[in-house]
Write an enzyme that holds these catalytic residues in place. Structure first.
Site, mmCIF file in Angstrom:
data_model
loop_
_atom_site.group_PDB
_atom_site.id
_atom_site.type_symbol
_atom_site.label_atom_id
_atom_site.label_comp_id
_atom_site.label_asym_id
_atom_site.label_seq_id
_atom_site.Cartn_x
_atom_site.Cartn_y
_atom_site.Cartn_z
ATOM 1 N N SER A 100 0.845 -1.195 0.000
ATOM 2 C CA SER A 100 0.000 0.000 0.000
ATOM 3 C C SER A 100 0.886 1.252 0.000
ATOM 4 C CB SER A 100 -0.961 -0.038 1.194
ATOM 5 O OG SER A 100 -1.966 0.941 1.066
ATOM 6 N N ASP B 142 -5.649 -2.541 -3.231
ATOM 7 C CA ASP B 142 -4.675 -2.458 -2.143
ATOM 8 C C ASP B 142 -4.082 -3.816 -1.779
ATOM 9 O OD1 ASP B 142 -3.538 -2.038 0.607
ATOM 10 O OD2 ASP B 142 -4.355 -0.043 0.258
#
Length: 401
Positions: free
Chosen positions: A47, A218
């Site tokens: 991320s 993500d």
């Protein structure tokens, strides 16, 4: 003794890692003054941590300079650099959601194109990444053997597979587990944008995988073993930055316990399950394997496929949601209004807002926190950062601050 650096996700919370890296660079200089190269040869980031990881990996030959660069960027951060905060940009996303709720996009004459996708438009980040990061230097660092591997995971919304995209200085057999796999690629801004696409907050990114295109989000989603890539790359010691806080997030005030939770409160628990929960479980698994390895005869250990791995998790010593609550007013008014509608401008919703608080007042405080939390672990870190050991197993196994 191969050292790995793992940086977890968390949106704006990843500013904490910049301060931790500054401290690590100082400690590395103390451990070996003549050495400028980074002691961590395996770098993994998820991320927002994937962006930090790529930045520091591209400066593997100048660790202190790379850390200073990250601190500089995070110290001058504004939300408008990451996602659209202008009224037209925020209103466009809001209008889609309102239209969907009022009329339903399935019956819309424009079909899927009218369906709401995310709360925010991450176009500013997509434009910034190619200029802010030196992707060509990653290959250079690998060729010079200053870096062994850089790994960035993402989740395919199309197939449900969790894929670790990586560059390495030599071919590595890609591992395959249940719904988890790895691919050796030349990392691009698109891979980082995909890994940092917080679900429902930022849009998915189209990437090529095995000759077909899939949409990825993500890398923290369904990341059941966040330390696995570092172990696959041969790491024997792992430093984890931005790990879960040692204490749970502050619950709602006593007066609010019996009231229905706001969307921001629910969103915070969803994001906590995405960004925080898996690491603790993975560390527990490593502790269990370490205990098993210690019971194995040394003649059997190499054949078992197991090895002893030491993990040092550096986590925030203060509650990030309380820090965020002090800085909510720094967000652009358009964003505050949107979060306010979700309950995110109240103290109980500050934890959710903290993932979006890309504002220098907040990030600078996290940088200082990461710096001091890392220095608090200097005794262990200096031991790890000094000359390579002979591989002897020490008596401390997994460490937590």
């Amino acid at each position: 003794m191969r050292l790995a650096l793992v940086m977890m996700g968390g949106g704006a919370r990843a500013a904490y890692q910049a301060g931790a890296l500054r401290a690590l660079a100082e400690l590395a200089s103390r451990a070996e003054p003549a050495r400028r190269a980074m002691p961590f040869t395996v770098i993994c980031g998820t991320s927002a941590g994937a962006i930090n990881a790529t930045s520091i990996a591209s400066h593997a030959d100048q660790f202190a300079q790379g850390a200073a660069r990250l601190v500089e960027v995070w110290s001058d951060m504004r939300a408008s650099q990451i996602y659209r905060t202008d009224w037209p940009g925020v209103a466009a996303a809001g209008a889609r959601w309102l239209a969907a709720l009022a009329f339903g996009w399935a019956a819309s004459s424009v079909g899927a194109r009218a369906a709401p996708r995310t709360l925010f438009d991450s176009t500013p980040l997509a434009r910034m990444l190619p200029h802010a990061l030196s992707f060509h230097r990653i290959g250079q660092m690998l060729d010079e053997r200053l870096l062994y591997a850089l790994a960035v995971p993402a989740l395919s919304y199309s197939s449900g597979r969790h894929v670790t995209f990586y560059q390495a200085c030599e071919p590595i057999t890609a591992w395959r587990r249940a719904q988890r796999t790895a691919r050796m690629v030349a990392l691009t801004p698109a891979h980082l944008l995909a890994s940092a696409a917080i679900p429902f907050v930022f849009p998915a990114v189209r990437l090529e995988l095995d000759g077909r295109h899939e949409y990825f989000g993500d890398g923290s989603i369904r990341q059941i073993a966040p330390l696995s890539p570092a172990i696959h790359f041969g790491a024997q010691r792992i430093v984890v930055l931005g790990a879960a806080a040692p204490t749970p997030e502050v619950p709602a005030a006593r007066a609010d316990i019996d009231t229905y939770p706001t969307l921001a409160q629910i969103g915070q628990q969803v994001l906590a399950s995405v960004f925080l929960d898996s690491l603790g479980a993975d560390i527990e698994r490593i502790e269990h394997v370490n205990r098993m390895v210690l019971q194995l005869p040394h003649t059997v250990e190499p054949e078992s496929g197991w090895r002893y791995v030491e993990v040092l998790a550096i986590a925030p010593s203060e509650r990030i949601e309380l820090i965020a609550a002090r800085h909510l007013q720094q967000l652009p008014r358009s964003v505050r209004m949107l979060l306010g509608a979700m309950g995110g401008n109240r103290a109980s919703g500050a934890a959710f807002a903290s993932y979006l608080l890309f504002e220098r007042e907040f990030t600078c405080e996290l940088i200082e926190l990461g710096y001091h939390d890392t220095l608090a672990q200097s005794d262990v870190l200096l031991t790890w950062l000094k000359a390579p050991t002979d591989g002897a197993i020490t008596d401390f196994g997994v460490r937590r601050n």
